[in-house]
Design a protein around this motif. Structure first.
Motif, PDB file in Angstrom:
ATOM      1  N   LEU A  75       0.720  -1.233  -0.253  1.00  0.00           N
ATOM      2  CA  LEU A  75       0.177   0.187  -0.194  1.00  0.00           C
ATOM      3  C   LEU A  75       0.799   1.348   0.004  1.00  0.00           C
ATOM      4  CD1 LEU A  75      -2.751   1.251  -0.030  1.00  0.00           C
ATOM      5  CD2 LEU A  75      -2.692   1.120   2.490  1.00  0.00           C
ATOM      6  N   GLN A  76       1.740   1.367   0.776  1.00  0.00           N
ATOM      7  CA  GLN A  76       2.871   2.363   0.816  1.00  0.00           C
ATOM      8  C   GLN A  76       3.465   2.726  -0.353  1.00  0.00           C
ATOM      9  OE1 GLN A  76       5.118   1.048   4.322  1.00  0.00           O
ATOM     10  NE2 GLN A  76       4.133   2.593   5.717  1.00  0.00           N
ATOM     11  N   THR A  77       3.841   1.528  -1.199  1.00  0.00           N
ATOM     12  CA  THR A  77       4.498   1.733  -2.388  1.00  0.00           C
ATOM     13  C   THR A  77       3.570   2.169  -3.526  1.00  0.00           C
ATOM     14  OG1 THR A  77       6.141  -0.073  -1.760  1.00  0.00           O
ATOM     15  CG2 THR A  77       5.670   0.433  -4.231  1.00  0.00           C
ATOM     16  N   CYS A  78       2.628   1.699  -3.502  1.00  0.00           N
ATOM     17  CA  CYS A  78       1.654   2.176  -4.507  1.00  0.00           C
ATOM     18  C   CYS A  78       1.329   3.640  -4.183  1.00  0.00           C
ATOM     19  CB  CYS A  78       0.439   1.223  -4.561  1.00  0.00           C
ATOM     20  SG  CYS A  78       0.913  -0.508  -5.216  1.00  0.00           S
ATOM     21  N   ALA A  79       0.994   3.857  -3.137  1.00  0.00           N
ATOM     22  CA  ALA A  79       0.634   5.499  -2.724  1.00  0.00           C
ATOM     23  C   ALA A  79       1.655   6.385  -3.114  1.00  0.00           C
ATOM     24  CB  ALA A  79       0.236   5.398  -1.057  1.00  0.00           C
ATOM     25  N   LEU A  80       2.925   5.966  -2.856  1.00  0.00           N
ATOM     26  CA  LEU A  80       3.937   6.970  -3.299  1.00  0.00           C
ATOM     27  C   LEU A  80       4.025   7.364  -4.948  1.00  0.00           C
ATOM     28  CD1 LEU A  80       6.949   5.727  -1.445  1.00  0.00           C
ATOM     29  CD2 LEU A  80       6.197   8.062  -1.309  1.00  0.00           C
ATOM     30  N   SER A  81       3.631   6.028  -5.491  1.00  0.00           N
ATOM     31  CA  SER A  81       3.691   6.195  -7.194  1.00  0.00           C
ATOM     32  C   SER A  81       2.442   7.174  -7.605  1.00  0.00           C
ATOM     33  CB  SER A  81       3.605   5.088  -7.867  1.00  0.00           C
ATOM     34  OG  SER A  81       5.052   4.331  -7.961  1.00  0.00           O
ATOM     35  N   LEU A  82       1.379   6.806  -6.989  1.00  0.00           N
ATOM     36  CA  LEU A  82       0.141   7.484  -7.231  1.00  0.00           C
ATOM     37  C   LEU A  82       0.142   9.046  -6.678  1.00  0.00           C
ATOM     38  CD1 LEU A  82      -2.605   4.796  -6.124  1.00  0.00           C
ATOM     39  CD2 LEU A  82      -2.242   5.865  -8.566  1.00  0.00           C
TER      40      LEU A  82
END
Length: 288
Positions: A75-82
């Protein structure tokens, strides 16, 4: 044709529309090699934009793997890219965290590395001239790659197409490959052995290098690299990126001093020549 007022209209119009490529307020004249009416074919702009968007978008896989390997959750990884959506800053953040750096220092380093996008926005806002309602959404796509594709375009229409296609392609692919990379990180094992954290910085340097046209810019970039590499073993992770920014004011200060010295010398020479010409004219008149 009246100037386009929205990005969707600009993308959908035909390149063959009469007067559709006239140079509007704040728009640059057509570049050499453009069509007979000063336009660049839409297909050529889309091709260039897709090439950059796809090539760089696929490197999101490297970020997903690196981020997950650094201990961040899916979740943290995808939130950074989004939300962040600027590769160099994202890699700087997860790299600093993986090295044991303080989270606040890591975030500060990533923030200051991303500040460059604000300066891109100042130029792109004049070139694209988007309606106010679209600007907050377009701001999310103001990054190195969209700027590199947009700025060379000969007309506002081409600039809008290049910006929209590059931004959309890159945003979708970057986030999709980030997800895939984070999911596949466990299967890859130790991510350090793959060197994937160098993928985004390498792309950034490849885009930046052609833009360093003056000696001042090249010296600034070289000094920043030397500062970052030299400070890496002696200061906490994330701090070298912050301190490397000191290269810019240092080079500008020295450049200003050198120009000032050269300017005084040139002024003195100019006065001497003027005095010599005046003396020559005076002597000529006396001889007459």
């Amino acid at each position: 044709m009246a100037e386009q007022t929205t990005l969707p209209e600009g993308v959908g119009e035909s390149a063959d529309a009469p007067h559709g490529n006239a140079v509007g307020p704040g728009e640059r004249p057509a570049a050499a090699g453009a069509g007979p009416d000063g336009a660049k074919p839409d297909a050529a702009v889309v091709r260039d934009a897709l090439g950059v968007g796809i090539a760089v978008g696929l490197s999101g896989f490297a970020f997903g793997v690196t981020s997950a390997g650094s201990g961040l959750s899916l979740l943290q990884t995808c939130a950074l890219s989004l939300a962040v959506f600027t590769g160099a800053s994202q890699f700087a953040l997860v790299g600093a965290l993986a090295a044991g750096g303080n989270p606040y220092t890591a975030a500060a380093g990533a923030f200051f590395l991303g500040v460059r996008n604000s300066f891109y926005g100042l130029r792109l806002s004049q070139l694209l001239a988007l309606p106010r309602a679209l600007r907050p959404f377009a701001a999310q796509w103001v990054i190195d790659e969209t700027t590199a594709v947009t700025l060379p375009q000969p007309t506002r229409r081409a600039a809008r197409i290049g910006f929209a296609v590059t931004g959309l392609t890159l945003y979708v692919l970057w986030n999709l490959t980030t997800l895939l990379g984070a999911l596949g990180a466990e299967a890859l094992g130790d991510t350090d052995t793959w060197g994937l954290d160098a993928a985004s910085p390498a792309v950034f340097l490849a885009l930046l290098a052609p833009m360093l046209k003056s000696n001042t810019e090249r010296v600034t970039a070289a000094l920043a690299v030397l500062l970052a590499l030299g400070l890496l073993p002696v200061v906490p992770a994330g701090v070298p990126v912050l301190l490397s920014a000191l290269a810019a004011p240092a080079v500008l200060f020295l450049s200003g001093r050198m120009k000032g010295t050269g300017g005084e010398t040139a002024t003195e020479k100019k006065h001497a020549e003027k005095h010599s010409q005046t003396s020559t004219q005076t002597n000529t008149e006396e001889d007459r």
